[in-house]
Design an enzyme around this catalytic site. Structure first.
Site, mmCIF file in Angstrom:
data_model
loop_
_atom_site.group_PDB
_atom_site.id
_atom_site.type_symbol
_atom_site.label_atom_id
_atom_site.label_comp_id
_atom_site.label_asym_id
_atom_site.label_seq_id
_atom_site.Cartn_x
_atom_site.Cartn_y
_atom_site.Cartn_z
ATOM 1 N N ARG A 119 -1.429 21.180 -16.054
ATOM 2 C CA ARG A 119 -1.320 20.816 -14.653
ATOM 3 C C ARG A 119 -0.028 20.034 -14.409
ATOM 4 N NH1 ARG A 119 -3.186 22.130 -9.657
ATOM 5 N NH2 ARG A 119 -4.056 20.397 -8.491
ATOM 6 N N THR B 142 -2.646 31.213 -5.786
ATOM 7 C CA THR B 142 -2.859 30.874 -7.175
ATOM 8 C C THR B 142 -3.156 32.211 -7.813
ATOM 9 O OG1 THR B 142 -3.784 28.734 -6.598
ATOM 10 C CG2 THR B 142 -4.505 29.622 -8.680
ATOM 11 N N THR C 17 -0.883 28.248 -10.890
ATOM 12 C CA THR C 17 -0.575 28.161 -9.468
ATOM 13 C C THR C 17 0.724 27.441 -9.181
ATOM 14 O OG1 THR C 17 -1.543 27.529 -7.333
ATOM 15 C CG2 THR C 17 -1.767 25.941 -9.109
ATOM 16 N N ASN D 153 0.444 26.430 -5.923
ATOM 17 C CA ASN D 153 -0.352 25.923 -4.796
ATOM 18 C C ASN D 153 -0.243 26.869 -3.600
ATOM 19 O OD1 ASN D 153 -2.240 24.322 -3.616
ATOM 20 N ND2 ASN D 153 -0.836 22.724 -2.973
ATOM 21 N N ASP E 138 -2.157 18.427 -3.416
ATOM 22 C CA ASP E 138 -3.517 18.336 -3.964
ATOM 23 C C ASP E 138 -3.947 16.887 -4.201
ATOM 24 O OD1 ASP E 138 -4.220 20.965 -3.870
ATOM 25 O OD2 ASP E 138 -3.814 21.405 -5.964
ATOM 26 N N SER F 33 -7.528 19.241 -9.090
ATOM 27 C CA SER F 33 -7.503 20.688 -8.861
ATOM 28 C C SER F 33 -8.918 21.220 -8.647
ATOM 29 C CB SER F 33 -6.897 21.362 -10.092
ATOM 30 O OG SER F 33 -6.976 22.761 -9.981
ATOM 31 N N SER F 34 -8.986 22.424 -8.101
ATOM 32 C CA SER F 34 -10.273 23.134 -8.020
ATOM 33 C C SER F 34 -10.296 24.329 -8.962
ATOM 34 C CB SER F 34 -10.507 23.644 -6.594
ATOM 35 O OG SER F 34 -10.514 22.584 -5.684
ATOM 36 N N GLY G 5 -7.778 30.542 -4.658
ATOM 37 C CA GLY G 5 -8.482 30.305 -3.394
ATOM 38 C C GLY G 5 -8.656 28.847 -3.031
HETATM 39 O O1 DON Z 1 -5.295 23.335 -8.006
HETATM 40 C C1 DON Z 1 -5.825 23.668 -6.965
HETATM 41 O O2 DON Z 1 -6.999 23.520 -6.731
HETATM 42 C C2 DON Z 1 -4.976 24.333 -5.902
HETATM 43 N N1 DON Z 1 -3.615 23.925 -6.028
HETATM 44 C C3 DON Z 1 -5.144 25.796 -6.031
HETATM 45 C C4 DON Z 1 -4.381 26.533 -4.975
HETATM 46 C C5 DON Z 1 -4.915 27.857 -4.747
HETATM 47 O O3 DON Z 1 -5.852 28.300 -5.347
HETATM 48 C C6 DON Z 1 -4.279 28.622 -3.698
HETATM 49 N N2 DON Z 1 -4.686 30.002 -3.796
HETATM 50 N N3 DON Z 1 -5.171 30.780 -3.206
#
Ligand code: DON
Length: 575
Positions: A110, A385, A403, A405, A427, A456-457, A477
């Site tokens: 990350r 992502t 990602t 982002n 984030d 993050s997710s 997502g």
């Molecule tokens: O780490 C995360 O949760 C976000 N930066 C992810 C971004 C993301 O999934 C965008 N995509 N569709």
């Protein structure tokens, strides 16, 4: 002859016994194992990614004798070339790996905040969040982790030389590759933003516009990748590439400096483990919230005998939403980078805590989110992502979610080095109670600190069934990643869908705040929608949610790819 009253009694008794039988059967056989593959299959190996060229690269590396780790590293670098909206060397991500001998590991690559970042860096003099500052331009980027991450991963288990796994990406960048219709459309949509931020043309800008089949060459990126090929991480975090990144930062008022780059380290973290019926779940812990929330939701849902419900019916949707609200509320309150403040992971996924959380769920009555905190989803731009899944012929499995982002991250193109930098700083929680681009709330646990990782997710996840590899799954997502992974798992394990069916099935999402169900077009029938409206639910049609690329191992050993090809350019190849 039976009298009328004894006939009625007999019928009542019969119905009661039948009911009991159904209840018992449904309770005991929550797991359906009879699914047949409907997606691409192979008895050897499988690579599933969002970019056809990257899928080919992964498959080619396996054919050359590489294992799943070699293929994953090759795919990560190939995606940096052929899928620049999300694939990257200027971003970061997480890897979950399960080796054929049962060992599992998770790698955190990350991004981190610069040493010069500070808690209130996105606030104005009145302590209000300055719109867009954490999303676009030089201040939005965290220190990239992808190159260090790939190096660590390869160092652990790679069998092919580092140079060999990077070469396909260099070839793609040098010789160019044909862009798909979707890419042409996305590149065209972002032309102005690229020029706004960079003030000069970049290889992705084209006055006459892009068409499907056009060729894109990225010579500066090829040179950067050559430095990484020849020098390892030093080819990115030091020397010429580091110089180009810091020059870019200086030219646009960014914070990342030479020392930030030099200090970046990817980290092996203990895999987060949980269970769901007969399945073991191996997933990513903090600084991703994905694994904790996924395990909370699966364990919570285990109490409800979900296979009694029809897929995406009103009572099913209601139960998932209730569980999702609780998990996302915990996410906002408790989660952040564990290197800065302890995250109570064990407590959050403990049986006792989950029992207590689930106790408040009524199968018919909606628990409003509104009395806790307010937040608005304001999607300011497309978000991107990408996740890819790989299983090799020895049964080694790798899932990586990576990602920048938003689409093309901060849109800052490192001039001379040929890639976009992420806008992962968004984030973080810029201010408690103020939602980020995904409408996610956070507080102190996810506040900005120098060298801290933003929450993050991302939820790369591996499932075992009775101790054997069963599934590799993950998705992009933003906030919807966790519920996309959850639903894909439920589709396969509870509803007996094949991998492809589980990926194709329509998705919905609730994240506690705002109190609204996001759904894909045509997720719910009119009747289901009306039933949910009567329960006071409100909705927002999101078109598509997620791009889930997954692999299932069937009982006869056949690997089934589940590319999200109905939503994107995603492909699967197996030998
Ligand atoms: O780490 C995360 O949760 C976000 N930066 C992810 C971004 C993301 O999934 C965008 N995509 N569709």
């Amino acid at each position: 002859m039976l009298s009328r009253s004894s006939f009625i009694l007999f019928r009542l008794l019969f119905s009661a016994l039948l009911g009991l039988f159904i209840l018992l059967v449904s309770g005991c056989s929550t797991i359906k194992t009879t699914q047949l593959p409907t997606g691409p299959t192979s008895t050897e190996d499988m690579v599933v990614t969002a970019s056809p060229d990257a899928t080919k690269v992964g498959s080619h590396i396996l054919a050359q004798g590489g294992n799943a780790v070699d293929a994953a590293v090759a795919v990560q670098f190939a995606l940096a070339v052929t899928y620049p909206r999300a694939g990257n060397i200027g971003g970061g991500g997480f890897a979950v790996v399960r080796w054929h001998d049962g060992e599992s590991r998770t790698l955190d690559f990350r991004e981190k905040a610069s040493r010069h970042a500070s808690r209130d860096m996105y606030l104005d003099a009145d302590q209000n969040v300055i719109p867009g500052l954490s999303l676009r331009g030089h201040l939005a980027s965290g220190v990239p982790g992808s190159v260090q991450g790939m190096y660590e991963l390869h160092r652990w288990k790679g069998v092919l030389p580092w140079q060999q796994v990077i070469q396909p990406a260099i070839d793609l960048a040098t010789e160019g590759f044909e862009i798909t219709a979707d890419q042409a459309q996305v590149f065209n949509r972002y032309q102005e933003r690229f020029l706004d931020i960079n003030h000069h043309d970049i290889p992705l800008t084209k006055k006459e516009g892009w068409n499907a089949g056009d060729r894109l060459q990225l010579p500066d990126l090829a040179a950067t990748l050559e430095r990484i090929r020849d020098q390892g991480p030093e080819g990115f975090y030091a020397g010429r590439t580091a110089q180009l990144i810091t020059q870019e930062m200086e030219s646009g008022g960014g914070l990342i400096d030479y020392e930030d780059l030099k200090r970046y380290q990817a980290k092996w973290r203990l895999p987060l483990k949980g269970t769901f019926h007969d399945y073991s779940v191996i997933t990513m812990g903090p600084p991703s919230s994905g694994g904790v929330a996924l395990i909370q939701m699966l364990k919570g849902l285990e109490q409800f005998k979900l296979n009694r419900y029809e897929h995406n019916s009103a009572p099913y949707t209601h139960l998932l939403v209730e569980v999702e609200k609780r998990a996302y509320a915990d996410r906002a309150t408790y989660m952040g980078d564990p290197d800065f403040a302890p995250v109570p992971v064990d407590y959050l996924i403990s049986d006792a805590y989950i029992d207590e959380r689930m106790a408040g769920i009524d199968k018919e009555v909606v628990t409003p989110s509104s009395d806790i905190k307010e937040g608005n989803v304001e999607v300011v731009e497309s978000v991107q992502t990408t996740h890819f899944s790989i299983v090799d012929k020895a049964g080694n499995a790798v899932g990586i979610t990576t990602t920048v982002n938003s689409y093309f991250g901060s849109k800052v193109w490192v001039d001379g080095a040929g890639f976009f930098l992420n806008n992962e700083m968004d984030d973080f929680s810029a201010k408690p109670g103020v939602p980020n681009q995904f409408g996610l709330l956070g507080n102190e646990a996810n506040s900005i600190r120098p060298e801290k990782r933003m929450l993050s997710s991302m939820t790369p996840t591996i499932l075992e069934k009775n101790g054997d590899l069963f599934m590799v799954v993950g998705s992009p997502g933003g906030s919807t990643i966790i519920t996309t992974v959850l639903q894909t798992i439920l589709n396969a394990t509870v509803f007996g869908m094949s991998m492809q069916e589980a990926v194709d099935a329509k998705r919905f999402h609730h994240q506690w705040m705002p109190d609204i169900i996001l759904h894909e077009t045509n997720t719910f029938s009119d009747a289901v929608m009306n039933e949910l409206k009567l329960m006071n639910y409100t909705f927002q049609d999101r078109g598509k949610i997620g791009l889930c690329d997954a692999i299932m191992v069937h009982e006869n050993g056949v690997l089934e790819g589940g590319p999200d090809s109905s939503r994107g350019d995603d492909t699967a190849i197996g030998h």
